[in-house]
Design a protein around this motif. Sequence first.
Motif, PDB file in Angstrom:
ATOM      1  N   CYS B 113     -41.559  -0.731  28.173  1.00 55.87           N
ATOM      2  CA  CYS B 113     -41.157  -1.419  26.947  1.00 55.87           C
ATOM      3  C   CYS B 113     -39.651  -1.550  26.749  1.00 55.87           C
ATOM      4  O   CYS B 113     -38.900  -0.583  26.826  1.00 55.87           O
ATOM      5  N   LEU B 114     -39.209  -2.758  26.469  1.00 56.56           N
ATOM      6  CA  LEU B 114     -37.788  -3.008  26.233  1.00 56.56           C
ATOM      7  C   LEU B 114     -37.480  -3.027  24.750  1.00 56.56           C
ATOM      8  O   LEU B 114     -36.358  -3.275  24.336  1.00 56.56           O
ATOM      9  N   GLY B 115     -38.496  -2.811  23.931  1.00 52.13           N
ATOM     10  CA  GLY B 115     -38.274  -2.716  22.495  1.00 52.13           C
ATOM     11  C   GLY B 115     -37.997  -4.048  21.830  1.00 52.13           C
ATOM     12  O   GLY B 115     -37.420  -4.092  20.754  1.00 52.13           O
ATOM     13  N   ALA B 116     -38.407  -5.143  22.456  1.00 54.64           N
ATOM     14  CA  ALA B 116     -38.248  -6.440  21.805  1.00 54.64           C
ATOM     15  C   ALA B 116     -39.632  -7.023  21.558  1.00 54.64           C
ATOM     16  O   ALA B 116     -39.884  -8.203  21.776  1.00 54.64           O
ATOM     17  N   CYS B 117     -40.529  -6.147  21.090  1.00 56.99           N
ATOM     18  CA  CYS B 117     -41.962  -6.462  21.009  1.00 56.99           C
ATOM     19  C   CYS B 117     -42.263  -7.659  20.117  1.00 56.99           C
ATOM     20  O   CYS B 117     -43.266  -8.328  20.304  1.00 56.99           O
ATOM     21  N   GLY B 118     -41.400  -7.917  19.138  1.00 58.59           N
ATOM     22  CA  GLY B 118     -41.635  -9.044  18.250  1.00 58.59           C
ATOM     23  C   GLY B 118     -41.576 -10.373  18.986  1.00 58.59           C
ATOM     24  O   GLY B 118     -42.013 -11.386  18.474  1.00 58.59           O
ATOM     25  N   LEU B 119     -40.997 -10.366  20.181  1.00 55.60           N
ATOM     26  CA  LEU B 119     -40.814 -11.617  20.924  1.00 55.60           C
ATOM     27  C   LEU B 119     -41.710 -11.693  22.145  1.00 55.60           C
ATOM     28  O   LEU B 119     -41.486 -12.493  23.034  1.00 55.60           O
ATOM     29  N   VAL B 129     -31.724 -11.365  27.351  1.00 50.34           N
ATOM     30  CA  VAL B 129     -33.126 -11.247  26.954  1.00 50.34           C
ATOM     31  C   VAL B 129     -33.694 -12.628  26.631  1.00 50.34           C
ATOM     32  O   VAL B 129     -33.100 -13.395  25.881  1.00 50.34           O
ATOM     33  N   GLY B 131     -37.158 -14.371  25.025  1.00 48.88           N
ATOM     34  CA  GLY B 131     -38.402 -14.040  24.328  1.00 48.88           C
ATOM     35  C   GLY B 131     -39.438 -15.129  24.454  1.00 48.88           C
ATOM     36  O   GLY B 131     -39.108 -16.274  24.768  1.00 48.88           O
TER      37      GLY B 131
END
Lengths: 636, 162
Positions: B113-119, B129, B131
């Motif tokens: 996980c890169l922690g940009a889950c909203g995208l 990044v 998305g």
Amino acid sequence: METITKIDLRQVKETYNKTASRIRKRIVICAGTGCIANGALPVYKAMEKAIADAGLELFVELELNRHDLDPAYQITGSGCQGFCAQGPLVNILPDETMYVKVKPEDCTEIVERTILSDEVIDRLMYVNPVTGEHNKGQLDIPFYARQNRLVLGECGHVDPENIREYIAHGGYFAAEKAFTQMTETEVCDNIVESGLRGRGGGGFPTGRKWHLTLKEISDKKYVICNGDEGDPGAFMDRSLMEGNPHRVIEGMMIAARGIGADEAYVYVRLEYPLAVKRMRRAIEDAMDAGILGDDIFGSGRNMYIHIMEGAGAFVCGEETALMASIEGKRGMPMPKPPFPAQKGLFGKPTVINNVETLAAVPLIIRNGPSWFNQHGTVGSKGTKTFALTGHVANTGLIEVPFGTTLREIVYNIGGGVTNDDGKVTGEVFKAVQIGGPSGGCLTEEDLDMPLDYDNLIAKGAMIGSGGLVVMNNQSCMIQIARFFMNFTQSESCGKCVPCREGTKQMLSLLDDIIEGKATQETFELLEEVGLVVKKASLCGLGKTAPSPVLSTIVKFKDEYFEHIHDKRCATNNCKALRSITIDPEKCIGCTACARKCPVNAISGEKKQLHFIDPEVCTKCGICYDVCKFDAVLGFN
Amino acid sequence: MLEIIEKNNHDKTRLIPILQQVQEAYRYLPPQVLTYVATALNMPVAEVYGVATFYAHFSLEAKGKYIVKVCDGTACHVKGSSKLLDALYKKLKLSQQKHTTDDMMFTVEAVSCLGACGLAPVLVVNEKVYGEVNAKRCDDILDGILKEESDMKLAESEEISK
């Protein structure tokens, strides 16, 4: 030695607010990882230019000694505002007008109509996907209006790279109070009374942890902020460090005061470069302001904070493994006791808290423990942030009091469950995976259960760090269980046998199920191994690794049995169990598929309907790729 | 090399930051480097090797110029990151065993996980990044990079011919 002029918090706050009151409009452009990926930086530049073109006086950073700016405008980047899928976000204050999915070419219109003429631009407003209603801003967009943002409060409002803004919002006053007006015991007692529990997963009472460390007698103690947020699907710690790094620092200072430490580490995942950058800048600014360093607030006490970047190991989120990593070793956990409170970093008593836990601490000291514990449920006080993702209309970062139901989160804040095309439709909800690889699944029947630490444990799940992944009915739960098993198996550090071998066995048993090679025995063995791994593993990673499997076994037993006995995957996600057929309505007999099939499984004459022999077919998907008429069914 | 070690005061506990800085300079950790670090820090090579192989970030293999990371966190996974990975493998003729193209241009990795889950699903090329990437968009991104590269080469050769 150079002397640093100590900052006077009251004076900074007063001057700042005086100057800020002359600002007619403040334009806040979200510059979190999500919005930057969506193109927030070009929007920022375009907005600056549009304001300059309109001949307005613009300030990026308020010049505190100037009182002649009337009317003036301010533009600032902020940390994550949470509504990632709608980015880039532009929030205009004090009107509270929020524009979503803003493009650079919109900026001139925003300046002309909204900034100068106070109009709202309809086409840039958020549109509710269910009702079609246009919402003006955070006060009426359900995603925001139904939240209770305490810990995230200043995230998205303050400029994370400006310490003065944080101070103007009341920042560092709690640290000052803790260092100058409170004793160590009083600080710990306050946290105990607030009922704050660890937000990183375990849910251990924070105040008790501090008390245990305080009573240890040692020449040196450490505070560690655990920002090794490895749970896939969770990003609240990243958002906090990016959006309000000073709050995290203030929390660490108070923790250090509470236990009598003078040195602290922030351990940040290397996958979060922006968080590292902002934390580093914040520490430097706090040092320059004399808030960190020697003789803090004239108390005679010192405090230094270091940043340690992780190197990509999930197990380092476990506290003993994390400390090994700071010491330069392989990040392997140690058996407890001794607990970090007794023998932690470099063998010294250490308090290790999660980012979100520490970010809540200044609020407790600032507003008092009874203010904090009026939020939440009996056993779980305060609020919790959740990373709401997956098949849900409004993905992003949210904060709600403990005790909020899943229904409220998924349907009201989240705006409903989406199908595979991204459209919100009724009746497609299947499950919510909560707590990442340590957590479990919740289903329809749990929608009205108040979410807190204890309710979730009773359901075989856990709040974990707060990843909340919504899944629609096109998701195969065996695949989800396998996904997590694969994750924990590859992240297992290999120190203890139950975790190292057990996760491997569980993974291959799940593969058998997915590939259609399983029997009833496979299923029973999977459950048995799962229980052993849970019981016998050394650290939290192993102890919770079987949870996704065990929880899906309870909730979705029929789906497991369907895979095992009927060799069928209802959602068509398991490749080996797919039944590939040709749609007689769509096939025109072009023979493209039959010619390309590597195993000659397709038969049929030219201009006649073709057939696939299921005995021969290897389900490779080539026929699906070559068919121009979408006549091959069974792949999605 | 020596500079990095000196900057870290020959401190054994700073082994991880040292290796990070070395990797930044060399883009990977060649075996000779591990021996050098061990000697300079006065510790067994096995220990340095142990640390270098423990953490996913350290690579003992050379990587391509562009490191394409496909996030395989939960949110990206349920939104189809494995299809994205397949598309990348297909386009660049790579596989789960072979991560780097022969011309050392691209390395493809599935990462946690890169922690940009909203995208979700998310693709990261070096530090940038992207998305909500689908196979088509992924194609465009790679084509964009390839075009940039060939333009750069063209400009260089023009420079030389001048």
